[in-house]
Scaffold this active site. Structure first.
Site, PDB file in Angstrom:
ATOM      1  N   ARG A   1      36.464  85.281  48.498  1.00 45.69           N
ATOM      2  CA  ARG A   1      35.354  84.390  48.855  1.00 45.69           C
ATOM      3  C   ARG A   1      34.841  83.642  47.638  1.00 45.69           C
ATOM      4  NH1 ARG A   1      30.586  86.961  51.609  1.00 45.69           N
ATOM      5  NH2 ARG A   1      30.087  84.776  52.093  1.00 45.69           N
TER       6      ARG A   1
ATOM      7  N   CYS B   1      24.880  86.355  45.355  1.00 47.95           N
ATOM      8  CA  CYS B   1      25.945  86.773  46.277  1.00 47.95           C
ATOM      9  C   CYS B   1      26.037  85.740  47.384  1.00 47.95           C
ATOM     10  CB  CYS B   1      25.676  88.172  46.813  1.00 47.95           C
ATOM     11  SG  CYS B   1      24.117  88.322  47.728  1.00 47.95           S
TER      12      CYS B   1
END
Length: 283
Positions: A182, A241
């Site tokens: 990701r 994040c």
């Protein structure tokens, strides 16, 4: 007082001591199935535990520009704590079943409200079950109280600061807690845009854990995190994040390692990528 991690056996002894004011908070969650945590809590949880839902109790309303899990105000969260029976003298223990992935969010938010006596159950529900800890489906009665906000013990970083950091003479290091794929912009299923903030480093939050889901020893975490930070002081770093949850896991790992003082960009990637004018890297 427990302020980072607590072991399952220690918690068992703590709960047996009637002189201690301890409140447990179950933070189990599934990003793909937001109702799963509450369903699991209803089936079985640690005795007396309250349930904290990531999307409602630990987040504010989304507006399309503030990320997937925007923080509530400190005042609103203080009201939530009071409804759970948590006051300024309460030892809070947060747990989940995902290695602290969501419990760390509650831990960070309490420190944001100035509360030091909060710890994450190391290993979470599996660690509790491994020592044959009691579980129940019964709901305890809760006496509401008042939680008084105290000076923040952590630094909250907002998106404007991250934007300014891109061109700062000595920029702070952004550390992204998402998985490496990701981070590279691959296999993105949670956010509409893949990639990362330019200049960010990647430290997957699961790298803080051992195979049994407990945190690595402090000295191991310190060595690994110093490699990420290189020569920077913790205060020269910002944790980030996807939506502000697992960044707290990295924040907690740094605290366990004796490397406290980082900032936290709570809006994280989901807020950053909501504005097409913000730059994106995929290398």
């Amino acid at each position: 007082m427990y302020s980072t991690l607590i072991q399952a056996s220690t918690l068992q002894n703590l709960l047996a001591d009637s002189t201690q004011h301890v409140i447990l908070v179950d933070c189990r969650h599934d990003l793909a199935n937001p109702s799963a945590g509450q369903a699991a809590y209803a089936e079985a949880h640690l005795p007396g535990a309250r349930f904290a839902h990531l999307d409602t109790d630990l987040s504010a309303a989304k507006n399309g520009k503030n990320g997937r899990h925007p923080l509530p105000t400190r005042a609103v969260f203080a009201e939530t704590l009071g409804r759970w029976g948590i006051d300024n003298d309460t030892q809070v223990i947060a747990y989940d079943a995902q290695g602290g992935m969501f419990a760390a969010r509650l831990w960070w938010m309490l420190r944001w409200c100035g509360h030091r006596a909060v710890a994450v159950l190391d290993g979470g529900l599996p660690a509790w079950q491994a020592i044959n800890g009691v579980l129940t489906s019964e709901l305890s009665s809760i006496t509401a109280t008042t939680f008084m906000l105290q000076p923040e013990l952590v630094e909250l970083v907002v998106v404007e600061q991250v934007e300014a950091n891109l061109t700062a003479p000595q920029p702070r290091l952004i550390v992204d807690a998402r998985s490496p794929d990701r981070f590279r912009g691959e296999n993105e299923t949670l956010d509409p845009v893949g990639g990362h903030i330019p200049g960010a480093a990647n430290r997957f939050f699961k790298d803080n854990l051992q195979t049994d889901g407990t945190f690595k020893p402090a000295e191991v975490l310190r060595t690994e995190w110093q490699a990420v930070l290189e020569s920077r002081a913790p205060a020269q770093t910002i944790m980030q994040c996807g939506s502000g949850a697992t960044a707290c896991h990295n924040y907690l790992a740094m605290e366990v390692a004796g490397l406290g003082g980082a900032g936290l960009y709570a809006g994280s990637w989901s807020e950053w990528c909501s504005d097409a004018s913000r730059p994106i890297s995929r290398d």
